[in-house]
Design a protein around this motif. Structure first.
Motif, PDB file in Angstrom:
ATOM      1  N   GLN A   1       0.852  -1.196   0.000  1.00  0.00           N
ATOM      2  CA  GLN A   1       0.000   0.000   0.000  1.00  0.00           C
ATOM      3  C   GLN A   1       0.888   1.246   0.000  1.00  0.00           C
ATOM      4  O   GLN A   1       1.837   1.343   0.755  1.00  0.00           O
ATOM      5  CB  GLN A   1      -0.893   0.015   1.234  1.00  0.00           C
ATOM      6  N   LEU A   2       0.561   2.170  -0.902  1.00  0.00           N
ATOM      7  CA  LEU A   2       1.285   3.430  -0.993  1.00  0.00           C
ATOM      8  C   LEU A   2       0.478   4.518  -0.295  1.00  0.00           C
ATOM      9  O   LEU A   2      -0.715   4.671  -0.558  1.00  0.00           O
ATOM     10  CB  LEU A   2       1.489   3.818  -2.457  1.00  0.00           C
ATOM     11  N   VAL A   3       1.125   5.293   0.549  1.00  0.00           N
ATOM     12  CA  VAL A   3       0.439   6.357   1.278  1.00  0.00           C
ATOM     13  C   VAL A   3       1.197   7.657   1.080  1.00  0.00           C
ATOM     14  O   VAL A   3       2.372   7.762   1.456  1.00  0.00           O
ATOM     15  CB  VAL A   3       0.333   6.045   2.783  1.00  0.00           C
ATOM     16  N   GLU A   4       0.516   8.634   0.452  1.00  0.00           N
ATOM     17  CA  GLU A   4       1.125   9.944   0.233  1.00  0.00           C
ATOM     18  C   GLU A   4       0.784  10.879   1.377  1.00  0.00           C
ATOM     19  O   GLU A   4      -0.265  10.745   2.028  1.00  0.00           O
ATOM     20  CB  GLU A   4       0.631  10.580  -1.073  1.00  0.00           C
ATOM     21  N   SER A   5       1.647  11.865   1.562  1.00  0.00           N
ATOM     22  CA  SER A   5       1.385  12.922   2.532  1.00  0.00           C
ATOM     23  C   SER A   5       2.162  14.158   2.105  1.00  0.00           C
ATOM     24  O   SER A   5       3.051  14.070   1.252  1.00  0.00           O
ATOM     25  CB  SER A   5       1.794  12.491   3.945  1.00  0.00           C
ATOM     26  N   GLY A   6       1.814  15.287   2.708  1.00  0.00           N
ATOM     27  CA  GLY A   6       2.571  16.503   2.482  1.00  0.00           C
ATOM     28  C   GLY A   6       1.891  17.549   1.622  1.00  0.00           C
ATOM     29  O   GLY A   6       2.421  18.648   1.461  1.00  0.00           O
ATOM     30  N   GLY A   7       0.749  17.217   1.042  1.00  0.00           N
ATOM     31  CA  GLY A   7       0.048  18.204   0.233  1.00  0.00           C
ATOM     32  C   GLY A   7      -0.619  19.263   1.095  1.00  0.00           C
ATOM     33  O   GLY A   7      -0.614  19.181   2.324  1.00  0.00           O
ATOM     34  N   GLY A   8      -1.205  20.261   0.425  1.00  0.00           N
ATOM     35  CA  GLY A   8      -1.902  21.305   1.139  1.00  0.00           C
ATOM     36  C   GLY A   8      -1.939  22.586   0.347  1.00  0.00           C
ATOM     37  O   GLY A   8      -1.510  22.612  -0.825  1.00  0.00           O
ATOM     38  N   PRO A   9      -2.437  23.661   0.949  1.00  0.00           N
ATOM     39  CA  PRO A   9      -2.471  24.951   0.262  1.00  0.00           C
ATOM     40  C   PRO A   9      -1.128  25.671   0.424  1.00  0.00           C
ATOM     41  O   PRO A   9      -0.472  25.573   1.460  1.00  0.00           O
ATOM     42  CB  PRO A   9      -3.575  25.701   1.004  1.00  0.00           C
ATOM     43  N   VAL A  10      -0.749  26.399  -0.609  1.00  0.00           N
ATOM     44  CA  VAL A  10       0.503  27.157  -0.579  1.00  0.00           C
ATOM     45  C   VAL A  10       0.373  28.332  -1.538  1.00  0.00           C
ATOM     46  O   VAL A  10      -0.369  28.250  -2.532  1.00  0.00           O
ATOM     47  CB  VAL A  10       1.700  26.245  -0.952  1.00  0.00           C
ATOM     48  N   GLN A  11       1.068  29.396  -1.265  1.00  0.00           N
ATOM     49  CA  GLN A  11       1.048  30.544  -2.161  1.00  0.00           C
ATOM     50  C   GLN A  11       2.053  30.346  -3.293  1.00  0.00           C
ATOM     51  O   GLN A  11       3.041  29.609  -3.147  1.00  0.00           O
ATOM     52  CB  GLN A  11       1.363  31.817  -1.390  1.00  0.00           C
ATOM     53  N   ALA A  12       1.790  30.998  -4.388  1.00  0.00           N
ATOM     54  CA  ALA A  12       2.705  30.934  -5.531  1.00  0.00           C
ATOM     55  C   ALA A  12       4.106  31.346  -5.091  1.00  0.00           C
ATOM     56  O   ALA A  12       4.274  32.298  -4.325  1.00  0.00           O
ATOM     57  CB  ALA A  12       2.214  31.843  -6.649  1.00  0.00           C
TER      58      ALA A  12
END
Length: 124
Positions: A1-12
């Motif tokens: 099973q692959l589990v991603e993390s670390g995404g989210g909102p960010v400014q340019a």
């Protein structure tokens, strides 16, 4: 099973680090990649890496801004996203193939294992 993390909102112009951990077996020997899919678009390759990190591939749209890497001691693949742009907004997916290879793959149909995706939203 692959589990991603670390995404989210960010400014340019900002940065994020995405992680993809594989449970149940080692990632050693296997090519891995990151893809992304924006609403209404197909799932496109972002970056790929061969089994030991000696070969990498980047799409033209992220070359020079993103870096893919892997840490076998942590059984994890990373995607460092720098100088983010609004057009980088998408769901980012980690992918793995369990076919050992010294090369990398860039087609989605060459990967048999996928994570659930992590959303990256870049605001201007």
């Amino acid at each position: 099973q692959l589990v991603e993390s670390g995404g989210g909102p960010v400014q340019a112009g900002g940065s994020l680090t995405l992680s993809c951990a594989l449970s149940g077996r080692t990632i050693t020997w296997f090519p891995m990649a990151w893809f992304r899919q924006a609403p209404g678009n197909e799932r496109d390759i972002v970056a790929a890496i061969n089994w030991n990190g000696g070969k990498t591939y980047y799409s033209d749209s992220v070359k020079g801004r993103f870096t893919i890497s892997r840490d076998h001691t942590k059984n994890t693949v990373y995607l460092q996203l720098n100088s983010l742009k609004p057009e980088d907004t998408a769901v980012y997916y980690c992918a793995a193939t369990m076919t050992p290879s010294t090369d990398y793959y860039i087609r989605s149909d060459e990967y048999s294992y996928w994570g659930q995706g992590t959303q990256v939203t870049v605001s201007s």
